[in-house]
Write a protein that holds these residues in place. Structure first.
Motif, PDB file in Angstrom:
ATOM      1  N   ASP A  24       0.810  -1.212   0.000  1.00  0.00           N
ATOM      2  CA  ASP A  24       0.000   0.000   0.000  1.00  0.00           C
ATOM      3  C   ASP A  24       0.850   1.272   0.000  1.00  0.00           C
ATOM      4  N   GLU A  25       2.123   1.162   0.399  1.00  0.00           N
ATOM      5  CA  GLU A  25       2.954   2.363   0.486  1.00  0.00           C
ATOM      6  C   GLU A  25       3.150   3.041  -0.867  1.00  0.00           C
ATOM      7  N   PRO A  26       3.554   2.299  -1.926  1.00  0.00           N
ATOM      8  CA  PRO A  26       3.679   2.962  -3.230  1.00  0.00           C
ATOM      9  C   PRO A  26       2.354   3.517  -3.748  1.00  0.00           C
ATOM     10  N   LEU A  27       1.246   2.827  -3.446  1.00  0.00           N
ATOM     11  CA  LEU A  27      -0.065   3.327  -3.858  1.00  0.00           C
ATOM     12  C   LEU A  27      -0.361   4.645  -3.150  1.00  0.00           C
ATOM     13  N   ALA A  28      -0.076   4.723  -1.840  1.00  0.00           N
ATOM     14  CA  ALA A  28      -0.295   5.960  -1.096  1.00  0.00           C
ATOM     15  C   ALA A  28       0.555   7.092  -1.659  1.00  0.00           C
ATOM     16  N   ALA A  64       6.267  -6.457  -3.740  1.00  0.00           N
ATOM     17  CA  ALA A  64       6.761  -5.564  -4.792  1.00  0.00           C
ATOM     18  C   ALA A  64       5.909  -5.683  -6.045  1.00  0.00           C
ATOM     19  N   ALA A  65       5.537  -6.913  -6.403  1.00  0.00           N
ATOM     20  CA  ALA A  65       4.694  -7.124  -7.581  1.00  0.00           C
ATOM     21  C   ALA A  65       3.294  -6.561  -7.344  1.00  0.00           C
ATOM     22  N   ARG A 108      -7.606  -3.616  -5.547  1.00  0.00           N
ATOM     23  CA  ARG A 108      -6.725  -3.742  -4.381  1.00  0.00           C
ATOM     24  C   ARG A 108      -6.983  -5.028  -3.601  1.00  0.00           C
ATOM     25  N   GLY A 109      -8.248  -5.357  -3.381  1.00  0.00           N
ATOM     26  CA  GLY A 109      -8.565  -6.565  -2.619  1.00  0.00           C
ATOM     27  C   GLY A 109      -8.028  -7.832  -3.252  1.00  0.00           C
ATOM     28  N   PRO A 110      -8.349  -8.091  -4.524  1.00  0.00           N
ATOM     29  CA  PRO A 110      -7.816  -9.300  -5.166  1.00  0.00           C
ATOM     30  C   PRO A 110      -6.294  -9.337  -5.203  1.00  0.00           C
ATOM     31  N   LEU A 111      -5.639  -8.194  -5.425  1.00  0.00           N
ATOM     32  CA  LEU A 111      -4.179  -8.180  -5.433  1.00  0.00           C
ATOM     33  C   LEU A 111      -3.614  -8.466  -4.044  1.00  0.00           C
ATOM     34  N   ARG A 112      -4.277  -7.949  -3.014  1.00  0.00           N
ATOM     35  CA  ARG A 112      -3.816  -8.183  -1.653  1.00  0.00           C
ATOM     36  C   ARG A 112      -3.801  -9.671  -1.330  1.00  0.00           C
ATOM     37  N   ASP A 113      -4.756 -10.405  -1.889  1.00  0.00           N
ATOM     38  CA  ASP A 113      -4.861 -11.839  -1.611  1.00  0.00           C
ATOM     39  C   ASP A 113      -4.108 -12.699  -2.623  1.00  0.00           C
ATOM     40  N   ALA A 114      -3.512 -12.056  -3.634  1.00  0.00           N
ATOM     41  CA  ALA A 114      -2.806 -12.815  -4.667  1.00  0.00           C
ATOM     42  C   ALA A 114      -1.501 -13.388  -4.119  1.00  0.00           C
ATOM     43  N   ALA A 156       0.159   0.826 -11.162  1.00  0.00           N
ATOM     44  CA  ALA A 156      -0.157   0.846 -12.586  1.00  0.00           C
ATOM     45  C   ALA A 156      -1.664   0.993 -12.801  1.00  0.00           C
ATOM     46  N   ALA A 157      -2.457   0.281 -12.001  1.00  0.00           N
ATOM     47  CA  ALA A 157      -3.916   0.367 -12.126  1.00  0.00           C
ATOM     48  C   ALA A 157      -4.400   1.765 -11.746  1.00  0.00           C
ATOM     49  N   PHE A 158      -3.855   2.296 -10.665  1.00  0.00           N
ATOM     50  CA  PHE A 158      -4.259   3.636 -10.232  1.00  0.00           C
ATOM     51  C   PHE A 158      -3.884   4.680 -11.277  1.00  0.00           C
ATOM     52  N   ASP A 159      -2.654   4.599 -11.803  1.00  0.00           N
ATOM     53  CA  ASP A 159      -2.182   5.570 -12.799  1.00  0.00           C
ATOM     54  C   ASP A 159      -3.008   5.515 -14.077  1.00  0.00           C
ATOM     55  N   ALA A 160      -3.529   4.337 -14.416  1.00  0.00           N
ATOM     56  CA  ALA A 160      -4.359   4.207 -15.616  1.00  0.00           C
ATOM     57  C   ALA A 160      -5.786   4.690 -15.366  1.00  0.00           C
ATOM     58  N   MET A 161      -6.308   4.396 -14.167  1.00  0.00           N
ATOM     59  CA  MET A 161      -7.713   4.674 -13.901  1.00  0.00           C
ATOM     60  C   MET A 161      -7.988   6.121 -13.532  1.00  0.00           C
ATOM     61  N   LEU A 162      -7.048   6.786 -12.838  1.00  0.00           N
ATOM     62  CA  LEU A 162      -7.320   8.153 -12.389  1.00  0.00           C
ATOM     63  C   LEU A 162      -7.591   9.105 -13.553  1.00  0.00           C
ATOM     64  N   PRO A 163      -6.715   9.186 -14.576  1.00  0.00           N
ATOM     65  CA  PRO A 163      -7.025  10.103 -15.673  1.00  0.00           C
ATOM     66  C   PRO A 163      -8.273   9.698 -16.444  1.00  0.00           C
ATOM     67  N   ALA A 164      -8.520   8.392 -16.549  1.00  0.00           N
ATOM     68  CA  ALA A 164      -9.721   7.938 -17.255  1.00  0.00           C
ATOM     69  C   ALA A 164     -10.979   8.397 -16.524  1.00  0.00           C
ATOM     70  N   VAL A 165     -10.997   8.212 -15.199  1.00  0.00           N
ATOM     71  CA  VAL A 165     -12.153   8.629 -14.405  1.00  0.00           C
ATOM     72  C   VAL A 165     -12.300  10.149 -14.438  1.00  0.00           C
TER      73      VAL A 165
END
Length: 242
Positions: A79-83, A197-198, A186-192, A205-214
């Motif tokens: 969650d740190e890089p996402l934050a 690091a992955a 985030r939930g599915p990735l947390r349980d993956a 990557a998901a956040f960077d793609a979704m924010l400008p789209a939204v």
């Protein structure tokens, strides 16, 4: 040989911070309580390391609330890089570039009370700076845009009421969007079964793609609806024919 210990003044000097900041961090549960020997408080290596960690996270633009959750283990390492990505997308600025309410008011030439009233509508979203609200140049530009609307003839009371309503509706939509991201990304990735690091890389990557789209979607939709309503209004109202 035991690890060295420091009084609060020595810890402040070693860590390059202040006594008040150390005590503030303790109050916010970012820093563990010191060892007590009578009335003397002793700090150790763990406190030095924690202060260095807090500085590193603050330099990345994270709020104290998020930092507290990270250092207490309430958020995962992924969650740190996402934050940090969220902070960067929000226009994270160095402490020296942040403005308090009085400075913001002076910057845009509006009384402080008026700025406080606008902030109370939710249209200004402040940064948390050691527990105090701070604002950015982007906030100043937004306020100047509001001043232009007032100068164009819109009553400030009506604008503030509209701002409060807009904030409530926008926040509700934003909460739904964040919940969707949490549930489906985030939930599915947390349980993956992959490394932190992955997980972090895919989250960012998901956040960077979704924010400008939204953002583009919402901006386009609001502009389209606003213009449609304006056209419909012109089609349905006017002076009565003689």
């Amino acid at each position: 040989m035991s690890d060295p210990e420091y009084r609060v003044e020595e810890l402040a000097e070693i860590s390059g911070t202040t006594v008040d900041t150390i005590r503030f961090y303790q109050k916010r549960r970012l820093l563990e309580a010191p060892r007590r020997d009578g009335r003397i408080a002793w700090y150790g290596h763990d406190h030095v390391a924690r202060l260095e960690r807090i500085r590193e996270l603050r330099d990345r633009g994270l709020s104290l609330a998020v930092i507290g959750r990270l250092v207490r283990g309430e958020l995962s390492a992924a969650d740190e890089p996402l934050a940090a990505a969220v902070a960067a997308a929000g226009g994270s600025e160095p402490d020296g570039a942040l403005l308090d309410l009085d400075t913001l008011a002076a910057r845009v030439g509006v009384p402080t009370d008026a700025i406080a009233a606008i902030a109370a509508t939710g249209m200004l979203v402040p940064h948390d700076h050691d527990g105090e609200a701070r604002y950015t140049e982007a906030d100043a530009r937004a306020l100047r845009a509001g001043i232009e609307l007032v100068a164009a003839g819109l009553p400030i009371g009506d604008l503030l009421a509209l701002a409060r309503d807009h904030h409530a509706r926008t926040r509700a939509t934003a909460e739904q969007a964040v919940a969707m991201f949490d549930a489906h990304v985030r939930g599915p990735l947390r349980d993956a079964g992959i490394s932190d690091a992955a997980k972090a890389e895919q989250l960012v990557a998901a956040f960077d793609a979704m924010l400008p789209a939204v953002t583009d979607l919402v901006e386009h939709h609001f502009r389209s609806v606003l213009l449609a309503v304006a056209r419909e209004h012109l089609e349905s109202v006017g002076v009565d024919p003689v």
